[in-house]
Write an enzyme that holds these catalytic residues in place. Sequence first.
Site, mmCIF file in Angstrom:
data_model
loop_
_atom_site.group_PDB
_atom_site.id
_atom_site.type_symbol
_atom_site.label_atom_id
_atom_site.label_comp_id
_atom_site.label_asym_id
_atom_site.label_seq_id
_atom_site.Cartn_x
_atom_site.Cartn_y
_atom_site.Cartn_z
ATOM 1 N N TYR A 67 -2.743 -0.660 10.095
ATOM 2 C CA TYR A 67 -2.734 -1.009 8.673
ATOM 3 C C TYR A 67 -1.393 -0.648 8.040
ATOM 4 C CZ TYR A 67 -4.105 -1.066 3.746
ATOM 5 O OH TYR A 67 -4.173 -1.314 2.404
ATOM 6 N N SER B 115 0.862 -1.188 0.000
ATOM 7 C CA SER B 115 0.000 0.000 0.000
ATOM 8 C C SER B 115 0.894 1.232 0.000
ATOM 9 C CB SER B 115 -0.893 0.019 1.246
ATOM 10 O OG SER B 115 -1.497 1.282 1.445
#
Length: 258
Positions: free
Chosen positions: A155, A142
């Site tokens: 995350y 990501s």
Amino acid sequence: MTLFSLKNKTAIVTGGASGIGEAISKKFAAQGAQVHILEFNAENGDRTVAEISAAGGKATFHSCDVSNTEQVAQIVATIAEKQYIDILVNNAGIAHVGNLEGTAVADMDRIYNVNIKGVYNCMHAVIGKMKEKGGVIVNMASIASSVGISDRFAYSMSKGAVMTMTLSVAKDYLDQGIRCNSISPARIHTPFVDGFIGKNYPGKEAEMFEKLSKTQPIGRMGKPEEVANLALYLCSDEASFITGTDFPIDGGYIKLNG
């Protein structure tokens, strides 16, 4: 010669029946791969396989929780008994919204088990077989691996780990003909995004969708098919000189934001 062909290759795609994973499964099947979808949601898994089959592709659904080491090992072993595993795409993952203080121990454990341990489980299960003739691994990281994003503590931690695991595997298995890269998307328009907006901003869905879209300098969210195109390239023979690299697909977010 057909560019980016995956004919006669076998691919495992985790989380391969929704959003980005679904787009990857369908793209790979369209390019000739036998796709094995490891997916927690059985309804989505069956639907995706049916749609791939209707389009003339080959796919099999395996009900799987990637955080379950024994289950992953058993499924991979079953596939490997019949087919050489050429490609692994670690796409399965979950999100969490919260800063350090807003992240409970249970949140950390859940994110770790799926986003980090799940990637480990799948790579660990395939690597021994893949050493026989080489192969390709693509891990979904990501932009949160590279830049600070508000309220994404757990995350971001997990996706940073995915990126460093990618580098380690690329380095350690270079001589065995195994390439390992990662993809770092920015915000991609998936059912998860729609669900997140609907849950957190009821009555303001259109407004928030536009606001979130504009956080990408290019002015819109990405499409799952665009990420699938990049994954296809990285898993094809045309990318045979690429390993140990992260590929942002972010509408300019990392380099052009601010």
